[in-house]
Scaffold this motif. Structure first.
Motif: not given
Length: 172
Positions: A50-65
């Protein structure tokens, strides 16, 4: 037991077929969605991604783990999408609807965060429709477009290297 061996061989043959037909698509589109495949037996701190996606400027709703475990009986309660070898049939057939949905989603970036050489988790990476794939070092280099030679214990180094290379490639 014998059928398990035949099933494994069938899945490996299908994986090799997929990887030999793989075409790499080169573009300079920005990364806006992220899919992550994690072997929960090797790395279980999923909040780091989740922190990784924030470093890439990706919103949390565009992240799937999604997570994978070799132990079919183990239920990982801390994460909702955990798959195991029983979710695969012969010739790489996916039996799980949720996993099929993940595989059919066109992520801009897929991170394969596992080191073990497990056919089923490699099938997830190969079957993914993602445009750009990054992973830790694997014996089969055909799986990913970019390989960061780290271990799963070095998540911060991996994150820094991914950010560095994606910046160089003008993806973030």
């Amino acid at each position: 037991m014998i059928l398990q061996g035949f099933k494994e061989k069938s899945n490996k043959k299908y994986l090799n077929k997929l990887l030999s037909k793989r075409e790499i698509e080169i573009n300079d589109n920005k990364v806006e969605s992220l899919g992550v495949i994690v072997n929960i037996d090797e790395f279980d701190d999923l909040d780091k991604f989740v922190n990784f996606s924030e470093a890439l400027n990706i919103r949390s709703n565009r992240l799937k783990i999604i997570t994978f475990t070799e132990n079919e009986k183990e239920q990982v309660l801390s994460w909702d999408s955990c798959f195991n070898p029983s979710d695969f049939g012969w010739k790489g057939a996916v039996k799980n609807v949720e996993l099929s949905g993940f595989l059919n989603k066109n992520f801009d970036l897929l991170i394969s965060f596992y080191e073990k050489d497990i056919t089923e988790i490699k099938l997830i990476t190969a079957l993914s429709q993602s445009k750009f794939k990054i992973g830790v070092f694997q014996p089969d280099e055909r799986l990913n477009d970019l390989i960061i030679k780290t271990s799963t214990k070095e998540i911060n180094l991996f994150k820094d290297e991914v950010v560095k290379y994606l910046t160089i490639l003008n993806k973030i």
